[in-house]
Enzyme design. Structure first.
Site, PDB file in Angstrom:
ATOM      1  N   HIS A  68       7.347   2.297  10.768  1.00 28.57           N
ATOM      2  CA  HIS A  68       7.607   3.498  10.288  1.00 28.57           C
ATOM      3  C   HIS A  68       6.830   4.633  10.414  1.00 28.57           C
ATOM      4  O   HIS A  68       5.581   4.693  10.404  1.00 28.57           O
ATOM      5  CB  HIS A  68       8.150   3.444   8.689  1.00 28.57           C
ATOM      6  N   LEU A 110       0.807  -1.220   0.185  1.00 31.34           N
ATOM      7  CA  LEU A 110      -0.071   0.028   0.055  1.00 31.34           C
ATOM      8  C   LEU A 110       0.807   1.456  -0.186  1.00 31.34           C
ATOM      9  O   LEU A 110       1.634   1.550   0.912  1.00 31.34           O
ATOM     10  CB  LEU A 110      -1.016   0.115   1.373  1.00 31.34           C
TER      11      LEU A 110
END
Length: 335
Positions: A229, A125
């Site tokens: 992240h 994604l």
């Protein structure tokens, strides 16, 4: 209007551009031409029904029809860990005690496992940074579950999603530098590319066979275990809204978390309804997620829909973008 559609070999340039933008650690989008071209060909064969269900790999492109620009990508793998191991580290607690000293210690450790063999995976994604607004990411993410919901039997009973692990602002990865690199002894980018473009034999050859006690690691490496992240926080939140939960598994290279859910419990899969198309005026009803009900002709949009019993009343524009006619089936997920 934004539409999610199957990727085609002609999308190579757009896919490579997204791979470059995705940056370090986005393993599923390597800047490698043979890998990306093979992925597009596999996807085309998967949508065409020319690939056995466990081997299917569906790549989806998010396109803005106002300028015919590809602005995002996502993917669904029907099965992982079947032809090559799908290794992770499991975060475990090892208890040690001494009756003599009347003391007990719990040690956190990492153990190499291959627990997700046979699961389906949603991933890859990524949207262009300037287009991460207005629900584009949500449309792209949910389209994967709409695809699964069309024919659930093509996919495994359990579904996972891997999130990119923590990188510092300077681009360094604490977990790689202090743990994984000690075993693989090649640059991170090379290991990342090999993981995406080969059969993974090097992982089988070099990955640690014994538990790694995290108490022996520097603080920044310990803190990165299971941390995603900074650019993955929105993706994690969307996964959690769908019912995905952290599985106690992390990536071998960057220690990013693995999220998982039972296929039939994923919110969009569970709440999607199969309805028959009825054409109406240009805009009425509440906005909903709408997809085709045929994997081979898959498309997904967000559009106003009026649900009338077993009918979904769509505007002619929305029906045209989806490629459906009155009387055909669609899947609808209300907001």
């Amino acid at each position: 209007m934004l539409v999610v559609r199957p990727a085609l070999p002609a999308d190579y340039d757009a896919l490579m551009n997204l791979a470059v933008l995705s940056g370090r650690g986005f393993t599923s989008l390597p800047e490698d031409e043979p890998t990306l071209r093979d992925r597009l060909e596999r996807s085309q064969a998967s949508f065409a029904g020319e690939t056995a269900a466990p081997d299917a790999y569906y790549t989806l492109m998010l396109e803005d029809l106002s300028d015919n620009a590809v602005i995002g990508v996502a993917a669904v793998k029907a099965g992982v860990g079947l032809k090559r191991p799908f290794f992770s580290f499991r975060v475990v607690t090892l208890a040690q005690s001494s009756p003599t000293l009347d003391m007990r210690f719990d040690h956190q450790a990492l153990v190499l496992v291959n627990e997700c063999a046979g699961w389906s995976e949603v991933g890859s994604l990524f949207l262009r940074p300037e287009r991460r607004m207005g629900g584009a990411g949500r449309l792209l993410a949910q389209s994967r579950y709409m695809l699964i919901g069309i024919e659930p039997q093509r996919f495994a009973e359990n579904v996972l999603a891997e999130l990119r692990g923590w990188f510092n602002e300077d681009g360094t990865c604490p977990f790689w530098d202090h743990v994984a690199q000690k075993f693989f002894r090649i640059p991170f980018d090379e290991a990342d590319l090999l993981s995406a473009s080969t059969n993974g034999q090097f992982i089988l050859d070099l990955a640690p066979r014994h538990a790694i006690y995290t108490g022996l690691l520097p603080e920044d490496a310990r803190q990165s275990i299971g941390r995603c992240h900074r650019e993955g926080e929105a993706a994690r939140a969307m996964l959690e809204r769908e019912g995905f939960r952290y599985q106690g598994l992390v990536d071998l290279f960057d220690a990013g978390p693995t999220m998982g859910a039972r296929r039939d419990d994923i919110r969009t899969v569970k709440e999607g309804r199969r309805l028959m198309v009825r054409l109406g005026e240009d805009a009425f009803g509440e906005e909903a997620l709408v997809s085709t009900a045929d994997i081979g002709r898959f498309r997904a949009v967000r559009a106003p829909v009026l649900i009338d019993g077993e009918a979904a009343v769509l505007s002619r524009d929305a029906a045209e973008v989806l490629g459906v006619r009155e009387g055909e089936a669609v899947r609808v997920k209300s907001s």
